[in-house]
Each structure stands twice: as structure tokens, then as C-alpha cells.
Design an enzyme around this catalytic site. Structure first.
Site, PDB file in Angstrom:
ATOM      1  NE  ARG A 161       3.807  11.238   3.684  1.00  8.97           N
ATOM      2  CZ  ARG A 161       4.867  10.454   3.540  1.00  8.97           C
ATOM      3  NH1 ARG A 161       4.762   9.328   2.857  1.00  8.97           N
ATOM      4  NH2 ARG A 161       6.027  10.794   4.066  1.00  8.97           N
ATOM      5  CB  THR A 464       8.095   4.001  -2.402  1.00  8.26           C
ATOM      6  OG1 THR A 464       8.366   4.673  -1.181  1.00  8.26           O
ATOM      7  CG2 THR A 464       6.929   4.689  -3.045  1.00  8.26           C
ATOM      8  CB  THR A 482       5.145   4.401   0.121  1.00  6.18           C
ATOM      9  OG1 THR A 482       6.178   3.978   1.002  1.00  6.18           O
ATOM     10  CG2 THR A 482       4.399   5.567   0.757  1.00  6.18           C
ATOM     11  CD  GLU A 484       9.409   5.410   5.484  1.00  2.50           C
ATOM     12  OE1 GLU A 484      10.103   5.860   6.422  1.00  2.50           O
ATOM     13  OE2 GLU A 484       9.874   5.179   4.382  1.00  2.50           O
ATOM     14  N   GLY A 556      12.033   4.934  -3.844  1.00  7.06           N
ATOM     15  CA  GLY A 556      13.418   5.151  -3.470  1.00  7.06           C
ATOM     16  C   GLY A 556      13.645   6.092  -2.310  1.00  7.06           C
ATOM     17  N   GLY A 557      12.595   6.392  -1.509  1.00  5.57           N
ATOM     18  CA  GLY A 557      12.790   7.269  -0.375  1.00  5.57           C
ATOM     19  C   GLY A 557      13.250   8.648  -0.805  1.00  5.57           C
TER      20      GLY A 557
END
Length: 662
Positions: A161, A464, A482, A484, A556-557
Site C-alpha cells: 500500500r 483498481t 490500483t 485509486e 471496485g473501491g
């Protein structure tokens, strides 16, 4: 005719067949899909055939799927581009891979066919995705991955991340400075403030060190060839360029790459070359991830992020931030669901815990009695009672997620352990809160005693991509990757898109009552995510983890959690194959009164906001505020099938499953 000529003719025939089988890809992409595979007959030709792409399903254009809006960023992070009706599952013998783009899937499949591991295939796939799907992922972003090692039976949870710069403050996203309390310009996302320190390359390098077999340098060849030789813009990428053209025009590099000289968006089929990316990838292939995190590339990233060109508020990122980035190896979140064990990603992703909590609540209901009606290749149509129960369980799980889950290096979970939120007795009490005759609308989080945390407005999470892969050695990986939002921060440097991942933090550091918010910005902190790479195992007779039986995940957030839950329920409770489970209607809820029913699905009548659809009507009678906005998931799922595998790719995107097909 000599052997080489025979093979060349066979390759041209294969390309011709694929041109008719995959009409949307076009001739240029057909050449890409077959390039490098026809070098001789025998084993080379067999490998080419084992990774041969074919069409699957009948495309339904997005415009004809619903009369309502096609883009709601709260539930639909990327532009909706339709649905491929009637897709069928792909069966393979020993290895399989599914990505969101056929060119990427092809590159990964060829790595597997040449003896590479799942870790090797991920690297090849990610490098190609950064070119052919830059709106969703790339080396300027981050990733979470679960990796199952068949020899040791261990699961490694890799946290790649992005992190906030060391000089970031709690008000980094909402104010230009403490002295200038105006919002970053032109907004938080398109400013430099949204850009986190990228993590995916360091993560892939560590995974390759731990699990790779193919030489690191060789895994970059497919992407470098594409960047140098050119590749056609796919319809999905073209739609997103057109949708984002105004924002892309602000960045000179993005404007030159994605737009025509007159400022219009480049169309599908336009061949893009990216010599800057070829140079970047070549340096990383030769010198490893250090070439990205130190030296000229790192300096270029910082220069782009901290530039105030166009009036943009700059980042405070430094080259030291890049040089000090560290991947985290964490403990996977594993819990039982009926006869299976489900393993997911721990914090700072909320995906693993929230998926497991939802399933733990649902375990108190007999979902097998609520199978969809009229089951077909598209998964049938879900029953209202099933959608109601699953959505209510998700509301309860999201309520805990929103309050308690953040970067565990900064914010401990209740009890300082993952299992507090997953305790079976606790989840049974949560299940008892569900009224089968009426929606709760908004759930309250569980009470774990004095926890000095507030719950503020939930930041939207966006685009993503996802990769699911199993290799012939029995290893498997589920990786969600991703930048974002679509095209990240709209900043492009050295050929790649820089993320806007820091907008996954809560902009305000405190709730309305003044208590600190768990997911607030802090220096060196990782924003909360909903990415949910997932591995599924049988439960052994002694209750331990048994055989690996499933690999899945989705972009898909914040809605990723819902996409993964409906797929797991489809596979484990309703007996759907992976393609049916992925293809079935997208449905579910976060912790709001709104329940989403994907209006792109052929089984849903989305005209007049769903007023004429029996499922929507019934859910509204149960108190749900139903949205039929089109969904843009990118699910992939692989499931053990005897001695082989069976896989599905999301009909809402362009992905395919490839492998040594049976």
C-alpha cells in the site's frame, strides 16, 4: 514447406481465427496476442495453443443496459462499459490466470506455460496492465496480495500500500496549510496532495525473491515490447480517456499521451507507443526496484508531485520518502464459513475483515434455500430475501469497518487482534439485529467499550484491477492493484500514472464530536483500503486448513467487499460455477440506506430507475433505497475442479481466463 514456414502459417491461421473470435480487439491486438509464440512447432506451438485467447459472451453496450445514470462515483469508480452476456467458464488442467485485459492475461499465461510461478506471472501481468489499463493500475500505485505456497502450505500477505509523506500533517488533504485553510487546488485528488509513495514494485520484488523462478529481467520483456512497438487502445480505456479528458489535459505529459493535438480523446484502436515507459521498465528490469525508488526516476516522481504547475497545490513528498518505502508482510485474516476457510487481507485493507464479518453474520441463515431464480450462464436473478439478508449483513460489517479499521501500525483493532471483530458469538448477536421484514437503513458499530475513535464521513474509494493466478506447482496468488481513481492523480511521469491513493484517508482528522478518526492522515501512514484478495480452502476433518479450492478478488473501491461476498455466496452456497458467480447480478450495500442492484445485468429492468423490476420493487417494500446504477466490477474467480481448475472473468470489463485449457 519447411518446419518454420509451417509454423508461421499455423500462427497466421491462429491469428485469423482470433481476429474473428475477438472482434473488439482488432488486428493490431491480435498480432500482440500472438507475438512471440510462434517460434517453432512442437512444444512452442503447444504453448501458444494453451494460452490462446477466444471470445466469450455477447457484448451488450453500456448505453442500452439502463436508462438511468451510468456513473456514480460512490458505487461505480470507473466508467461502465457494458456487459458480455452468456459467458462460459474456462476449464484448465494445471494452471490458470485471469486479469482485466486479454493482453495482460496472455503475457501472464505464457510465463506460466514456460514454467514460471504464480509470483512470476503477476509481475508480467502487472507491467502489461500499466500500459493497457493505466486508468486502473500501474507501477505508480500500490497493491495487496495473498500468496499460497504449495510446498510450505503457508500464506504470505503482502502489503504494498502507498504511504503518506513524512512531512504530511493531519490536515494535509483539507487545507493548503495551517495558515491558508483553503482546499488544495484544483481539488485534493488532482493536486499533488493525493499522491502516495508507490508500493507495488517493492512488493512484487519481495514476492519474486520469496517465490519467483523466472529471472526478474525476463518478466519485463512483454511490457517493454508493447511500450516500444505500440498497442491499440481498447474500448474500455478509450471510454475512460474520453470521460477524463478535461482532467488529463491539465498535465502536459498526460495530455500529450492520451489526447489528440486538438484536445479530443484518442479513440479505441489508436495505437499508442510509450518509449518513456519502455525506458523506465528497462531500468527496473536491469537494476531492480531500486531503479524506481532511487536515482533519476525517483527524482522525476518527486519533481512531478511537488510541481505547482497549473496552479496545483504541490505534494511534500521527498526522494527520502521513496528511498525509505518498505513492504509489510502481515498475517492473513482467516476464518471459517460453513465447510470452508476464507482467507483475506488484513489492515490497512478492511477487505479481509469485512468480508469475513459479513460471511460470519450470514452463517446464521440458510442461504442455500435462497438460490437465484432462472439460473443461466449469467447467474440467474437473485431472490429479494437473499439480497435483503446479504445487504443487511454488509451494513453491520461496514459499520464496524468504518469505525475501527485503519493502518494497524497506527490504530490498533479492538482488543488489538483481528479476531475481535470476527468472534462467532459476537457475529451471532449482530445477525440477531437483522429484521427479515425491513431494512435497518444504517447500522451502528458494535460496542467494544471505551475506544477513543469517531466515525466521520466515509471517503469514496475508486478504481483498481485484479489478478487471480494458479501455477502448475500448486501455488496461487490473488492480487488487487490500483492507482485509486481512474488515471490516479492525472499526473504522468516517465510513462506511468501516479496514484491519488491518499484520498482514501478521511480528509478531516476528527469526527463531529471531536474524537479522532481512525483513518485520518498521519506521516508515514497507509490509507484504509477495501481491496479484498481472497483465497478459499476446504476445512480438513480436524478443523485445520485443507486443500486450496478458490482464488478470487475484484476492483471496485469500497464496493469490492460486496462484489467478493456475492461471488463467494454464489460459489459456496448456491453451487454456481465461477463464471456464473462472477456474472450474476451485482448487489449489496455499504452502511447507508442505499442498496445497489447492478442495472447493467440483462436480468434487471433498469428503466425508470427500476420501477418496473419485481426485485427492485420488493426490496423497496422492505425499506431499501434501491439504486440501479450500472456497476463496474472486475471480478475474477478460479475454483478447483477435480484435478484441474475452472475460471471466470467479469463480463463488465474486458478480462479473460487463460491456461492449459482442457
Amino acid at each position: 514447406m519447411n518446419n518454420r514456414s509451417e509454423c508461421r502459417e499455423a500462427g497466421l491461421k491462429s491469428a485469423s481465427m482470433r481476429r474473428t473470435r475477438i472482434p473488439w480487439i482488432g488486428a493490431a491486438a491480435v498480432l500482440l496476442l500472438t507475438a512471440g509464440t510462434v517460434t517453432g512447432c512442437s512444444s512452442d506451438q503447444a504453448k501458444a495453443d494453451s494460452c490462446a485467447a477466444v471470445s466469450n459472451g455477447t457484448p451488450v453496450a453500456a448505453a442500452s443496459a439502463t436508462a438511468g445514470p451510468t456513473k456514480d462515483l460512490s458505487t461505480n469508480p470507473e466508467i461502465a462499459t457494458g456487459y458480455r452476456s452468456g459467458m462460459t467458464a474456462v476449464r484448465t488442467k494445471t494452471y490458470a490466470v485471469s486479469t482485466a485485459n486479454p493482453v495482460s492475461t496472455k503475457a501472464a499465461c505464457e510465463v506460466l506455460s514456460n514454467g514460471g510461478t504464480a509470483a512470476d506471472a503477476l509481475i508480467a501481468a502487472q507491467m502489461v496492465l500499466g500500459l493497457v489499463e493505466p486508468q486502473a493500475s500501474g507501477i505508480g500505485g500500490g497493491s495487496f496480495m495473498l500468496y499460497y505456497d504449495a510446498n510450505t502450505k503457508n500464506i504470505d500477505a503482502y502489503d504494498g500500500r502507498e504511504v503518506a509523506p513524512a512531512a504530511a500533517t493531519e490536515n494535509y488533504l483539507r487545507w493548503v496549510s495551517d495558515a491558508d485553510q483553503t482546499v488544495p487546488k484544483p481539488n485534493a485528488r488532482a493536486s499533488g496532495r493525493s499522491i502516495g509513495i508507490p508500493g507495488v514494485l517493492r512488493m512484487l520484488e519481495l514476492a519474486h525473491h520469496d517465490h519467483g523462478k523466472t529471472a526478474w529481467k525476463d518478466l519485463f520483456d512483454p511490457a517493454i515490447k508493447l511500450a516500444d512497438g505500440g498497442f491499440p487502445i481498447s474500448p474500455r480505456m478509450a471510454s475512460q480517456i474520453a470521460d477524463s479528458a478535461k482532467d488529463l489535459a491539465v498535465d502536459d505529459n498526460a495530455k500529450a499521451y492520451f489526447l489528440n493535438p486538438d484536445g479530443t480523446a484518442k479513440k479505441a484502436g489508436t495505437v499508442l507507443t510509450n518509449p518513456a515507459m519502455a525506458k523506465t521498465l528497462g531500468a527496473i528490469a536491469t537494476d531492480g526496484a531500486d531503479a524506481f525508488y532511487t536515482g533519476a526516476i525517483a527524482q522525476d516522481i518527486v519533481a512531478a508531485a511537488t510541481a505547482a504547475s497549473g496552479g496545483r497545490t504541490p505534494s511534500v513528498m521527498t526522494t527520502d520518502d521513496l528511498a525509505k518505502y518498505q513492504v509489510k508482510k502481515r498475517t492473513a485474516v482467516c476464518s471459517t464459513y460453513r465447510t470452508h476457510q476464507i482467507c483475506g487481507m488484513p489492515g490497512p485493507s478492511s477487505g479481509g475483515i469485512t468480508v469475513a464479518a459479513t460471511l460470519g453474520i450470514l452463517e446464521n441463515f440458510d442461504l442455500s434455500a435462497l438460490k437465484p431464480d432462472n439460473i443461466d450462464r449469467n447467474g440467474g436473478k437473485p431472490k429479494a430475501d437473499a439480497v435483503h439478508l446479504i445487504s443487511e449483513a454488509e451494513r453491520l460489517a461496514y459499520a464496524d469497518r468504518d469505525k475501527y479499521i485503519a493502518d494497524p501500525d497506527f490504530i490498533p483493532l479492538p482488543g488489538d487482534v483481528q479476531q475481535t471483530l470476527l468472534d462467532k458469538a459476537y457475529l451471532k448477536k449482530r445477525a440477531a439485529l437483522i429484521d427479515r421484514n425491513h431494512s435497518m437503513g444504517t447500522a451502528q458499530p458494535g460496542d467494544f467499550g471505551p475506544v477513543p475513535l469517531g466515525t466521520g464521513p466515509q471517503p469514496p474509494e475508486h478504481g483498481t484491477s485484479h489478478i487471480s493466478v494458479v501455477d502448475k506447482y500448486g501455488n496461487a496468488a490473488s492480487m488487487t492493484t490500483t492507482v485509486e481513481s481512474a488515471f490516479g492523480s492525472f499526473h504522468i511521469v516517465d510513462g506511468f500514472v501516479l496514484n491519488n491513493q491518499l484520498t482514501d484517508f478521511n480528509a478531516s482528522p476528527v469526527a463531529a464530536d471531536g474524537t479522532p478518526i481512525a483513518n485520518r492522515v498521519q506521516p508515514g501512514k497507509r490509507p484504509r483500503s477495501s481491496m479484498s484478495p481472497t483465497l478459499v480452502f476446504d476445512n480438513a476433518l480436524d478443523g485445520s486448513r485443507g486443500q486450496l479450492v478458490g482464488v478470487l478478488g475484484s476492483p471496485g473501491g469500497a464496493v469490492i467487499i460486496q462484489f467478493v461476498v456475492k461471488t463467494l455466496v454464489g460459489m459456496l452456497d448456491w453451487g454456481l460455477d465461477p463464471q456464473q458467480s462472477v456474472s450474476q447480478v451485482a448487489f449489496g450495500a455499504a452502511n447507508t440506506p442505499v442498496t445497489g442492484i447492478g442495472g447493467e445485468h440483462p436480468a434487471i429492468n433498469a428503466t425508470d430507475k427500476g420501477d418496473h423490476d419485481p426485485l427492485v420493487q420488493r426490496l423497496r417494500e422492505l425499506g431499501h433505497q434501491v439504486s440501479v446504477d450500472q456497476q463496474s466490477s472486475g471480478l475474477s474467480a478460479l475454483q478447483r475442479d477435480g484435478d484441474g481448475w475452472i475460471g471466470g472473468a467479469d463480463p463488465r470489463r474486458e478480462g479473460i481466463v487463460l491456461g492449459d485449457v482442457r
